[in-house]
Design a protein around this motif. Sequence first.
Motif, PDB file in Angstrom:
ATOM      1  N   THR A  48       3.265  18.300  40.324  1.00 20.25           N
ATOM      2  CA  THR A  48       2.943  18.681  38.818  1.00 20.25           C
ATOM      3  C   THR A  48       3.540  17.651  37.659  1.00 20.25           C
ATOM      4  O   THR A  48       3.352  18.014  36.498  1.00 20.25           O
ATOM      5  CB  THR A  48       3.761  19.808  38.498  1.00 20.25           C
ATOM      6  OG1 THR A  48       5.059  19.830  38.575  1.00 20.25           O
ATOM      7  CG2 THR A  48       3.292  21.239  39.617  1.00 20.25           C
ATOM      8  N   HIS A 651       2.245  25.915  39.627  1.00 17.17           N
ATOM      9  CA  HIS A 651       1.549  24.480  40.131  1.00 17.17           C
ATOM     10  C   HIS A 651       0.198  24.306  39.556  1.00 17.17           C
ATOM     11  O   HIS A 651      -0.244  25.097  38.603  1.00 17.17           O
ATOM     12  CB  HIS A 651       1.333  24.662  41.764  1.00 17.17           C
ATOM     13  CG  HIS A 651       1.456  23.485  42.391  1.00 17.17           C
ATOM     14  ND1 HIS A 651       0.751  22.392  42.162  1.00 17.17           N
ATOM     15  CD2 HIS A 651       2.317  23.258  43.385  1.00 17.17           C
ATOM     16  CE1 HIS A 651       1.170  21.323  42.906  1.00 17.17           C
ATOM     17  NE2 HIS A 651       2.004  21.900  43.845  1.00 17.17           N
ATOM     18  N   VAL A 652      -0.025  22.984  39.663  1.00 19.90           N
ATOM     19  CA  VAL A 652      -1.200  22.427  38.967  1.00 19.90           C
ATOM     20  C   VAL A 652      -2.644  22.874  39.646  1.00 19.90           C
ATOM     21  O   VAL A 652      -3.663  22.670  39.108  1.00 19.90           O
ATOM     22  CB  VAL A 652      -1.342  20.883  38.555  1.00 19.90           C
ATOM     23  CG1 VAL A 652      -0.184  20.769  37.469  1.00 19.90           C
ATOM     24  CG2 VAL A 652      -0.945  20.219  39.763  1.00 19.90           C
TER      25      VAL A 652
END
Length: 903
Positions: A48, A651-652
């Motif tokens: 991230t 989270h990305v």
Amino acid sequence: MANETQKVGAIHFPFPFTPYSIQEDFMAELYRVLEAGKIGIFESPTGTGKSLSLICGALSWLRDFEQKKREEEARLLETGTGPLHDEKDESLCLSSSCEGAAGTPRPAGEPAWVTQFVQKKEERDLVDRLKAEQARRKQREERLQQLQHRVQLKYAAKRLRQEEEERENLLRLSREMLETGPEAERLEQLESGEEELVLAEYESDEEKKVASRVDEDEDDLEEEHITKIYYCSRTHSQLAQFVHEVKKSPFGKDVRLVSLGSRQNLCVNEDVKSLGSVQLINDRCVDMQRSRHEKKKGAEEEKPKRRRQEKQAACPFYNHEQMGLLRDEALAEVKDMEQLLALGKEARACPYYGSRLAIPAAQLVVLPYQMLLHAATRQAAGIRLQDQVVIIDEAHNLIDTITGMHSVEVSGSQLCQAHSQLLQYVERYGKRLKAKNLMYLKQILYLLEKFVAVLGGNIKQNPNTQSLSQTGTELKTINDFLFQSQIDNINLFKVQRYCEKSMISRKLFGFTERYGAVFSSREQPKLAGFQQFLQSLQPRTTEALAAPADESQASTLRPASPLMHIQGFLAALTTANQDGRVILSRQGSLSQSTLKFLLLNPAVHFAQVVKECRAVVIAGGTMQPVSDFRQQLLACAGVEAERVVEFSCGHVIPPDNILPLVICSGISNQPLEFTFQKRELPQMMDEVGRILCNLCGVVPGGVVCFFPSYEYLRQVHAHWEKGGLLGRLAARKKEPKSAHQVEQVLLAYSRCIQACGQERGQVTGALLLSVVGGKMSEGINFSDNLGRCVVMVGMPFPNIRSAELQEKMAYLDQTLPRAPGQAPPGKALVENLCMKAVNQSIGRAIRHQKDFASVVLLDQRYARPPVLAKLPAWIRARVEVKATFGPAIAAVQKFHREKSASS
């Protein structure tokens, strides 16, 4: 991409690209924590961009803080008055020179004219100090600006070194001519009184200046420490990666950064570095600096003494002028440790001391855990934490790190070896030693004798052949141990200080290393036996485990004196009685028996950090469960609950790129509960094998399977091999053969996956069997095809029968309050240790935005709400609990089929 400035609220955050929304949130919260002087616990999953968020968020705050301070200084200098009683923003006066300058309380009933006079004087003093600070800052900035824009100054150190070498060569040739030439004979024939006509040895003004600066304990170390950020992480590779990220950031060209390290990592003197042991390198370095300081004093003494002092040469790299140039070079441009080393070698300047000189003026100091968290090391490095910012990254094991740094174990073999060496030393040099030296050496000998006696041994006998009548583990408080050992009448603080100041362990090592040349030839038979005895005391198992990979390293890895290690144990015994315990472990022989100091309260060593610092940030990829940090580290260190701020971001990856499953029963409906009593049953081991076979059939690429312990992994592997399950697994996934080096295993694993992906045959990848807490569970990235599925077999609870763990649990139950409806602190500790290990292991997968993976937790206990609550938030939100195996394997198959098709 070009740097971009992101505005979050009223704050501008320069960033190398358009940040994710979670990065903007991270930076904004970090800014608020630093501005308000809080303690922040930050969790940002790997992938991230945590490092960049830390860099850009923290340095943006520092940029604004410095700007506010400059504006406030300008206002004060313009008006000539200081903020005595109406200063609202105390953060603007954080310089050490401002402390106590304004608002000093006056005695009650004091005449108004006296109060007014004192206040005006304080205002004038404050203005004078601000002017002096401003002048120093301007001078420093001009010096650094010259280095950045004048390329020729980059080679100033090299030119000075060449000039120094030429001067030394000329002096050497002159001396040789005088000693060997025809004039040498005439020196003997000088008439009485003629000596006054001969020139005395010349010392230039520059040399006197350098010598005086060294003798005055390096005035530059007393330079004002500006407000800065201390960033620390666990390993030098992580620090190097962080420095690389700083270089790429928008702050890379302007920030003044310095990397700190140990002498072992930064020493450029090959003679010292070849000693191998950290303690030996430290002692030899300090010895050489002491030799340099004493050299001038020795010149006034008689020749025999001077000759003896000059046996230990001063370090040629400890040149104050050269180190000053290295300091400026380090601050002018961001450099990692490797570049700092190269610069030190080129300039013939010590990077260890040169980097220390750069600390006061640096804005960002990068250093390893141990240098910041160990008070003595911190002080020796010249680190001042008062009103500074500390960021501790990769902090998931911070509590264990502090505990490990201050816990010491010594063996019976080491105690006997140290006693024997010290006794020989006293016999050899006793007549040359002063009474106080002899007194302390006898006290140390007495301590060693009593330590051996409390284990049940005899100091005069070979520890390898001594069998102990009593075996087992015994745990004592510090005071009880001192009484039982009959050493409660000895001031251990004084003994510890003597060991440090006298450097007895260093001298003892030199003595034992060279004793063959010390004693006369008629004593050789006696010494041969002594040498054989010393060799017999070396533990064979330790040597085997620590053997270097190749013979070329064997000569450089030399063991330190056992007394060096025992010094740490003596220092630990000075800890407060309630904060530690001593564990007596009596094995079959004295050499295998040990005394271990166990630190129970790591907060006692962390308290000074949080007390002195303006703000502290504890960050990591997986910080859950955070209750350990709040209770064991912060609450016990006296931090109020309202000062602690928690931040956890998602989270990305898209939510559907992760499939976490809890499977409660196996293929044969066998309940999956891998308790210590049940996990070794044949049907449980068979169930794991069958589940893995099915998973390997539907998961492409790599599958990483974690077991609770090495012993259980060996049992399961042997059971599968005997029953033929390994063959069935090999039909789907190749298993890399065991190797001694982690790198070899990973290389074989990745090659298997790559080859299978190209061949597109029946074998679809590779299977890696690992252990929770092992090298594969931390610091290894299983991204993309290397980790399409992570399997966790059981719950990796620590050994509840361990005396150390039981004592730690009892200590927490006694010292921490029990929250309503919560488990006792001791039990919570065990659960948290287990879940921290789980979170670290399953965090090996999903390393970037487009990555995807499934996570399979094989134990029905994971389905309990208190356990699920301790998983990372981004995983917890997606967890599916499957009561039976059929729906679970169908979900895994569907997930990987869809993801593989879209990728």
